[in-house]
Enzyme design. Structure first.
Site, short mmCIF file in Angstrom:
data_model
loop_
_atom_site.label_atom_id
_atom_site.label_comp_id
_atom_site.label_asym_id
_atom_site.label_seq_id
_atom_site.Cartn_x
_atom_site.Cartn_y
_atom_site.Cartn_z
N PHE A 46 -6.19 -2.31 -3.02
CA PHE A 46 -4.91 -2.92 -2.44
C PHE A 46 -3.97 -1.97 -1.69
CE2 PHE A 46 -6.17 -4.51 -6.67
CZ PHE A 46 -6.85 -5.69 -6.37
N ASP B 83 -1.54 0.34 -0.43
CA ASP B 83 -0.06 0.38 -0.64
C ASP B 83 0.19 1.88 -0.05
OD1 ASP B 83 -1.27 1.85 -2.69
OD2 ASP B 83 -0.06 0.92 -4.12
#
Length: 316
Positions: free
Chosen positions: A213, A215
């Site tokens: 993910f 980020d």
């Protein structure tokens, strides 16, 4: 039970844990699974993941803080604490009928900080949460009814979320090519998988399709571990605190290379497992991310010399 039935029961192989859980739950006399509780838990996941972006402070000494049950949280955990605090206060924050039409002021109260530093991007959080709530109401009134349209396929779940909810369309253009990163859509599916796995219903296919993910925290850990390397120019830019816009070439390269590096880590891990145990590997990139993110939080002092990149957007 006669002797023949006893012999058959002894010879019959035991049910696997998931099947055992279902068998027991369907016949339990004193312990009961509350489906309404499951619905609320999944709606909690949706609310949190819909607002799961941009927690970094303008100054490290001025962070939003939320105290819940005697523990003070910063960063992403302020959101989790604030939503749970609201539930304790009787605010129906996990009900799409409520959060689809709540006011900015009401959300500001839910997300209130213990100090003078508010949670960033309140207006944007309000916009994406009410938008997401309206989509859920159009598709059965809960996240579970909405996501069920994708069956039990992780890839189709991500595609459904991105198609129906605009704020999840984490996309950009790089070298003339349209690319996608889908941080929040993928983590929403992974969190859904986690809840269902805990219930013995985590038989979601294509989980290996999910990436890490992308980020601003995990890339810092990847640089610290020597998996990523920034150019001297980029490193100085980040140390100067320059804000990178969403879609900026450097921002896309940080996130894209983070995704690919974790894919290489996954491939290497699976190769090692096969060589050592002669077994196929069921490690996926989401699990690796679930290790790297808390690692970055736990070791933030050791890696403080490596700057995170600063981008204010709703995608991460």
């Amino acid at each position: 039970m006669n002797i023949d039935a006893l012999v058959l029961s002894i010879m019959e192989p035991p049910l696997y844990p998931r099947e055992s859980g279902q068998f027991i739950a369907e016949r339990s006399l004193d312990v009961f699974v509350e489906e309404e509780g499951v619905r609320k838990a999944l709606n909690w996941v949706f609310v949190v993941d819909t607002m799961n972006f941009s927690f970094w402070p303008e100054k490290e000494t001025q962070q939003c803080e939320v105290t819940y049950n005697g523990t003070t949280y910063t960063g992403y955990m302020t959101l989790c604490a604030a939503i749970t605090r609201a539930m304790d206060e009787g605010i129906p924050i996990t009900d799409p009928k409520y959060f689809s039409q709540m006011s900015v002021e009401e959300l500001g109260h839910v997300l209130r900080s213990d100090n003078e530093t508010p949670m960033p991007m309140l207006q944007e959080r309000h916009q994406v949460l009410t938008e997401g709530g309206r989509v859920l109401l159009e598709h059965g009134g809960s996240f579970r009814s909405f996501i069920s349209q994708a069956g039990n396929d992780a890839r189709k779940m991500v595609e459904l979320i991105v198609e129906k909810i605009p704020s999840y369309r984490d996309e950009a253009t790089y070298e003339g090519k349209r690319i996608s990163l889908y941080k929040r859509a993928q983590i929403l599916v992974a969190d859904f998988w986690g809840v269902m796995e805990a219930r013995g219903e985590g038989d979601i296919i294509d989980m290996d399709w999910l990436t890490m993910f992308a980020d601003y925290r995990v890339p810092q850990a990847l640089v610290y571990l020597g998996v990523l390397r920034y150019s001297d120019t980029l490193m100085q830019t980040l140390k100067n605190g320059e804000l990178l816009s969403s879609g900026d070439r450097r921002e896309v390269e940080i996130r894209g290379c983070s995704i690919w590096s974790v894919e290489l880590i996954k491939a290497r891990l699976c190769k090692l497992v096969k060589e050592r145990d002669s077994q196929t590997c069921d490690i996926n990139s989401a699990i690796i991310d679930f290790y790297l993110w808390p690692y970055a939080k736990q070791h933030h002092k050791e890696m403080a010399h490596i700057p995170i990149h600063h981008t204010r957007c709703v995608y991460y």
